[in-house]
Design a protein around this motif. Structure first.
Motif, mmCIF file in Angstrom:
data_model
loop_
_atom_site.group_PDB
_atom_site.id
_atom_site.type_symbol
_atom_site.label_atom_id
_atom_site.label_comp_id
_atom_site.label_asym_id
_atom_site.label_seq_id
_atom_site.Cartn_x
_atom_site.Cartn_y
_atom_site.Cartn_z
ATOM 1 N N ILE A 350 2.292 -92.792 21.224
ATOM 2 C CA ILE A 350 3.198 -93.683 21.982
ATOM 3 C C ILE A 350 2.438 -94.677 22.878
ATOM 4 O O ILE A 350 2.729 -95.874 22.839
ATOM 5 N N PRO A 351 1.448 -94.247 23.690
ATOM 6 C CA PRO A 351 0.775 -95.238 24.544
ATOM 7 C C PRO A 351 0.058 -96.332 23.753
ATOM 8 O O PRO A 351 -0.188 -97.416 24.272
ATOM 9 N N PHE A 352 -0.285 -96.041 22.479
ATOM 10 C CA PHE A 352 -0.945 -97.051 21.652
ATOM 11 C C PHE A 352 0.069 -98.045 21.078
ATOM 12 O O PHE A 352 -0.287 -99.157 20.717
ATOM 13 N N LEU A 353 1.311 -97.612 20.957
ATOM 14 C CA LEU A 353 2.303 -98.440 20.254
ATOM 15 C C LEU A 353 3.163 -99.284 21.194
ATOM 16 O O LEU A 353 3.650 -100.335 20.808
ATOM 17 N N ARG A 354 3.391 -98.800 22.424
ATOM 18 C CA ARG A 354 4.292 -99.516 23.331
ATOM 19 C C ARG A 354 3.642 -100.748 23.935
ATOM 20 O O ARG A 354 2.441 -100.738 24.221
ATOM 21 N N ARG A 355 4.478 -101.775 24.137
ATOM 22 C CA ARG A 355 4.054 -102.975 24.857
ATOM 23 C C ARG A 355 4.912 -103.094 26.105
ATOM 24 O O ARG A 355 6.051 -102.636 26.125
ATOM 25 N N GLU A 356 4.383 -103.751 27.129
ATOM 26 C CA GLU A 356 5.125 -103.848 28.388
ATOM 27 C C GLU A 356 6.500 -104.503 28.171
ATOM 28 O O GLU A 356 7.512 -104.076 28.753
ATOM 29 N N ALA A 357 6.527 -105.518 27.291
ATOM 30 C CA ALA A 357 7.785 -106.249 27.070
ATOM 31 C C ALA A 357 8.858 -105.364 26.428
ATOM 32 O O ALA A 357 10.049 -105.676 26.489
ATOM 33 N N ASP A 358 8.427 -104.252 25.807
ATOM 34 C CA ASP A 358 9.412 -103.361 25.159
ATOM 35 C C ASP A 358 10.400 -102.800 26.179
ATOM 36 O O ASP A 358 11.546 -102.515 25.851
ATOM 37 N N ILE A 359 9.936 -102.614 27.413
ATOM 38 C CA ILE A 359 10.774 -101.906 28.395
ATOM 39 C C ILE A 359 12.033 -102.715 28.701
ATOM 40 O O ILE A 359 13.137 -102.176 28.715
ATOM 41 N N LEU A 360 11.856 -104.020 28.862
ATOM 42 C CA LEU A 360 13.019 -104.871 29.155
ATOM 43 C C LEU A 360 13.976 -104.901 27.958
ATOM 44 O O LEU A 360 15.197 -104.788 28.103
ATOM 45 N N ALA A 361 13.399 -105.019 26.755
ATOM 46 C CA ALA A 361 14.242 -105.056 25.546
ATOM 47 C C ALA A 361 15.009 -103.738 25.404
ATOM 48 O O ALA A 361 16.205 -103.738 25.079
ATOM 49 N N LEU A 362 14.332 -102.632 25.694
ATOM 50 C CA LEU A 362 14.999 -101.317 25.591
ATOM 51 C C LEU A 362 16.100 -101.192 26.635
ATOM 52 O O LEU A 362 17.179 -100.663 26.356
ATOM 53 N N GLN A 363 15.811 -101.714 27.824
ATOM 54 C CA GLN A 363 16.799 -101.643 28.899
ATOM 55 C C GLN A 363 18.096 -102.356 28.463
ATOM 56 O O GLN A 363 19.197 -101.844 28.660
ATOM 57 N N GLN A 364 17.926 -103.481 27.797
ATOM 58 C CA GLN A 364 19.122 -104.222 27.355
ATOM 59 C C GLN A 364 19.890 -103.455 26.280
ATOM 60 O O GLN A 364 21.118 -103.394 26.297
ATOM 61 N N ARG A 365 19.142 -102.836 25.356
ATOM 62 C CA ARG A 365 19.818 -102.044 24.302
ATOM 63 C C ARG A 365 20.547 -100.861 24.922
ATOM 64 O O ARG A 365 21.665 -100.529 24.538
ATOM 65 N N GLN A 366 19.895 -100.217 25.896
ATOM 66 C CA GLN A 366 20.527 -99.054 26.545
ATOM 67 C C GLN A 366 21.826 -99.475 27.237
ATOM 68 O O GLN A 366 22.838 -98.783 27.139
ATOM 69 N N ARG A 367 21.795 -100.627 27.900
ATOM 70 C CA ARG A 367 22.999 -101.096 28.607
ATOM 71 C C ARG A 367 24.125 -101.387 27.618
ATOM 72 O O ARG A 367 25.289 -101.058 27.863
ATOM 73 N N ALA A 368 23.778 -102.014 26.505
ATOM 74 C CA ALA A 368 24.809 -102.344 25.500
ATOM 75 C C ALA A 368 25.438 -101.057 24.960
ATOM 76 O O ALA A 368 26.666 -100.974 24.798
ATOM 77 N N ILE A 369 24.628 -100.038 24.707
ATOM 78 C CA ILE A 369 25.174 -98.783 24.145
ATOM 79 C C ILE A 369 26.002 -98.047 25.204
ATOM 80 O O ILE A 369 27.077 -97.521 24.916
ATOM 81 N N LEU A 370 25.494 -98.051 26.443
ATOM 82 C CA LEU A 370 26.235 -97.398 27.537
ATOM 83 C C LEU A 370 27.628 -98.021 27.687
ATOM 84 O O LEU A 370 28.640 -97.320 27.755
ATOM 85 N N THR A 371 27.654 -99.351 27.711
ATOM 86 C CA THR A 371 28.920 -100.065 27.942
ATOM 87 C C THR A 371 29.908 -99.758 26.824
ATOM 88 O O THR A 371 31.073 -99.451 27.065
ATOM 89 N N GLN A 372 29.430 -99.832 25.575
ATOM 90 C CA GLN A 372 30.326 -99.596 24.440
ATOM 91 C C GLN A 372 30.793 -98.134 24.408
ATOM 92 O O GLN A 372 31.965 -97.852 24.182
#
Ligand SMILES: C[S@@+](CC[C@H](N)C(=O)[O-])C[C@H]1O[C@@H](n2cnc3c(N)ncnc32)[C@H](O)[C@@H]1O
Length: 437
Positions: A350-372
């Motif tokens: 995981i530490p080799f694969l993740r990029r810092e920008a992933d966190i913001l993108a994931l946050q948006q996906r999590q919010r969309a799923i939570l809301t729905q």
């Protein structure tokens, strides 16, 4: 179904070759789980162990490589050395490993398969001999070297330092260790005590884990030494599953009751779906977006004998309503896609694969799923939001945002951020009740 026989093991040199190839795939951005899933059953245990150790000791092995080869070696040699070097660290530390001359010999044989030039073989031979001596000399020094042998990107370290100023080092150190093997006993087949007895009869030592973050666990057992799953009594007939203790509190917190209509919104590979069904005869929809991963859910439920008319495995996107029949749910488990930064000891790629920008993108996906998902919950129903992350952007920040955005959401008692301890992985849990009756 009867339990399978123990698979034959692989010669060390072949295991080194395959592991070096697997590490090479991770460096190209592929998930290690995907690579390991393609191996034969007899190859997987040793290749997993070697490639995990290569990633866990990446910083340490690269310091040594640099010390003895000032110019970067060809990638094939680098990956092979990064698989072989941790073997010396193990052989020195717990007395269970291979003799140094065996490691050198097997790594050179592996090189004949993987990168068969005289130059590469000579380099591997020379470097490993020097590394072996250097590690021995280092052990005789009074203080241990850098305590975090694993690679974590600078942004990752900085985030943990900022959020956990007192414990960030111990979190990283814990994540660089091998995770223990923890079982969840299938409550439909055995009590924990009964299964512990079966383990004892099979010569496998285990102790109960009774609580994580204030939540009582009834089915968790910690094995003293890991064993292949095929050696666990009744594994293939569904007596038990491998599941981290921190993950085992999800189904308990959601507390399914007989007849409840439950949604597992992000279900693959089905570990938490299975636990929900072990706890109650509920009507379950296991929803999953990924066409590959969804196939694992049915396999797991079949093995555990949990398939029934009341269980539906559905391919669909939890951030949209297209798959939904319009009937609201009593309970929703939302084990959201996340950075997986809490489960590094089980997934050292995981530490080799993740990029810092992933966190913001994931946050948006999590919010969309939570809301729905919230729209699909009955008034009076409960939703459990879970991530296997240690970053607050995917945990407490999301729960606070959600509570502010939804007047009808009441926060119930839940553990919040659980940090990895060496016994459990890192998770975040927030529980919401929808106002109304
Ligand atoms: C953390 S894993 C779930 C682990 C699972 N709950 C278990 O315990 O075995 C998250 C899963 O969500 C899936 N996923 C990601 N985005 C999704 C979406 N929009 N809708 C449904 N599933 C999604 C991923 O493919 C992944 O399998």
């Amino acid at each position: 179904m009867t339990d399978q026989k123990k698979p034959r093991s692989l010669p060390l040199s072949e295991a080194i070759t395959i592991s070096a190839q697997a590490v090479g795939e991770v460096m190209l951005g592929r998930s290690l789980t995907e690579v390991l899933d393609q191996l034969d059953t007899h190859e997987r245990p040793i290749v997993q162990s070697l490639s995990f150790d290569a990633l866990r000791k990446w910083v340490k092995s690269h310091e040594l490589i640099k010390q003895f080869i000032p110019k970067a070696p060809p990638p094939e040699v680098e990956y092979l050395l990064s698989v072989a070097i941790p073997l010396f660290l193990q052989s020195d530390s717990d007395g269970k490993g291979y003799a140094s001359h065996t490691i050198v010999d097997q790594a050179v044989t592996a090189c004949s398969e993987y990168e068969p030039t005289q130059y590469a073989k000579g380099l591997v031979n020379a470097v490993l001999r020097k590394v072996s001596l250097a590690i021995k000399a280092e052990r005789e020094k009074p203080y241990p070297p850098d305590p975090i042998p694993m690679f974590f990107p600078p942004w990752w370290r900085a985030s943990l330092k900022r959020n956990y100023p007192k414990s960030w080092q111990s979190i990283l150190l814990g994540q660089a260790q091998r995770a223990p093997l923890i079982l969840r006993v299938n409550a439909r087949q055995y009590t924990r005590e009964e299964y512990q007895q079966l383990l004892q009869e099979a010569g496998i030592e285990a102790t109960p884990i009774t609580e994580i973050a204030g939540v009582s666990l009834h089915s968790a057992l910690l094995l003293k030494d890991p064993v292949p799953v095929g050696d666990l009594p009744g594994f293939y007939s569904g007596a038990v599953s491998v599941q981290d203790a921190g993950a085992q509190i999800a189904a308990i917190l959601l507390d399914p009751q007989p007849g409840d209509r439950v949604l597992d919104a992000c279900a693959a590979p089905g570990g938490k779906s299975a636990h929900l069904l072990e706890l109650a005869d509920c009507e379950l929809i296991a929803l999953e977006l990924d066409g590959q991963r969804i196939t694992k859910i049915g396999g797991n439920l079949d093995r555990l004998r949990l398939q029934s008319q009341a269980v539906k495995i559905v391919r669909g996107d939890a951030s949209k309503a297209a798959w939904w029949d319009g009937k609201p749910f009593d309970k929703i488990l939302l084990d959201a896609p996340c950075s997986a930064s809490g489960i590094v000891s089980r997934h050292p790629d995981i530490p080799f694969l993740r990029r810092e920008a992933d966190i913001l993108a994931l946050q948006q996906r999590q919010r969309a799923i939570l809301t729905q998902s919230w729209n699909m919950l009955k008034p009076g129903g409960t939703l459990l939001y879970v991530t296997c992350s240690v970053f607050p952007e995917e945990g407490e920040n999301q729960a606070s945002w959600f509570a502010t955005e939804h007047d009808d959401a009441l926060r119930l008692n839940a553990p919040g951020q659980i940090l990895p301890t060496g016994i459990n992985d890192g998770f975040y849990y927030a529980l919401f009740k929808k106002n109304g009756s």
